[in-house]
Design an enzyme around this catalytic site. Structure first.
Site: not given
Length: 372
Positions: A116, A157, A163-164, A207, A274, A292
């Site tokens: 990220k 983060k 996946g959170g 989101h 995102e 993906r």
């Protein structure tokens, strides 16, 4: 076009890819661990090869076994689906070294967007709006100094994975200090990377994400905006497109930002950019790129009348028409919503509790085809 393709995955996504392969008259080869011998994707496949006994690390994540299975079956390409090896640059390189087409982005793109903090750096360079945040943090003291500069609350983060997993909202220095080691550990244990950073946390956030597709030669198109704001433990529960109730021009701006990011790396294949949207300020900010096919890709297919899996395979085979030609024939129609079943046991601190299904009736499925 390939005559045979191997799917390096299992379950719902393997069945989804097999559906497209049947329509394309391409032989679909499945792989499985012995524990999954009775799974639906094994019954649906034209051929199924065992990866042996053991957990995922010894089967679905075993690069050498999967490539050997592809070579044994005569497959000329591997589709990784989502999860497992889908965003693994080393696996993509191993496929190419073995003379197999990897149905997905290039290894370089997987690496750039795989962490990220490196994705944030690219977004910043391309002028895509970013939340205030930090570089990678060495320890909790550095994290507290960064949080003071950004302003609480912040989101701590893990730079790797998804996946959170590895995300904590921190509203003061005490919470941040307590969470730091935990997020590091989650990153290391789940993604073999303990790197962490922080971003400003938006209280009233949506989101939003943009489906992109690139030809690997510099052309990138966007297929609308999905809203995935309804979440449980940072995992999506309701996904829909088009994203409802956005101010005029916002969807177009989101798509433009996503396309700019894709073009910056000559993105290849399907991907999702995102964003977090601040409902109070009516401003969006870049979050990450998923290199993906997304679980929720189906809602985009329903509204846009495309088959993203077919596009991915055709591109990998060198048979996809120019994206401008494809885009010219597309027109979004209607609205689509996907809901994921979330079963928990409140008597056991809401641990997952799938239970036993004795009867299920699903509505008739619409089948979309690519307009080329």
């Amino acid at each position: 076009m390939f005559d045979t393709l191997l799917i390096a995955n299992r379950g719902a996504i393997a069945c989804r890819i097999l559906r497209t392969l049947r329509a394309m008259q391409v032989k679909g080869v499945a792989v499985y661990s012995e524990a999954d011998l009775s799974s639906l994707h094994i019954r649906d496949a034209d051929e199924a090869l065992s990866l042996g006994d053991g957990p995922a690390a010894q089967t679905y994540l075993a690069t050498e076994k999967i490539i050997a299975a592809a070579q044994q079956s005569g497959a000329r390409a591997i589709h990784p689906g989502y999860g497992f090896l889908s965003e693994n640059a080393a696996f993509a390189e191993a496929c190419e070294a073995a003379g197999l087409a990897f149905v997905g982005p290039t290894p370089r793109q997987l690496r750039v967007f795989g962490l990220k903090h490196t994705a944030r750096a690219l977004a910043k360079a391309e002028g895509v709006p970013l939340l205030e945040g930090s570089e990678l943090l060495a320890d909790s003291d550095e994290a507290c100094r960064a949080a003071e500069a950004v302003g609480y609350p912040v989101m701590l983060k893990s730079t790797a994975g998804g996946g959170g997993i590895g995300m904590r909202v921190c509203r003061d220095a005490r919470e941040l200090t307590e969470a730091f080691a935990t997020v590091q550990r989650l990153g290391q244990n789940n993604f073999s990377d303990a790197g962490v950073f922080l971003e400003k946390y938006i209280e009233r956030a949506r989101h939003l994400e943009v489906q992109i597709f690139g030809d690997g030669r510099g052309d990138v198109i966007a297929l609308g905006v999905r809203d995935c704001s309804v979440q449980r433990r940072n995992q999506k529960v309701i996904e829909e497109t088009p994203a409802p109730n956005l101010p005029e021009g916002t969807a177009q701006a989101l798509c433009a930002a996503a396309i700019a990011l894709g073009k910056a790396v000559s993105y290849r294949s399907a991907g999702t950019v995102e964003f977090v949207y601040d409902s109070s300020a009516q401003q969006f900010y870049f979050l990450e790129v998923n290199t993906r096919l997304q679980v929720e890709h189906g809602v985009t297919e329903q509204v846009w009348g495309v088959d993203l899996v077919q596009m991915m395979i055709a591109l990998a085979a060198g048979d996809l028409p120019p994206l401008a030609e494809i885009a010219a024939g597309l027109s979004p129609r209607g609205h689509a919503i996907q809901a994921r079943v979330y079963a928990e046991d409140p008597g056991r601190e809401f641990q997952p509790s799938p239970g036993l299904l004795t009867n299920v009736n699903f509505p008739q499925q619409d089948r979309t085809t690519l307009r080329i």
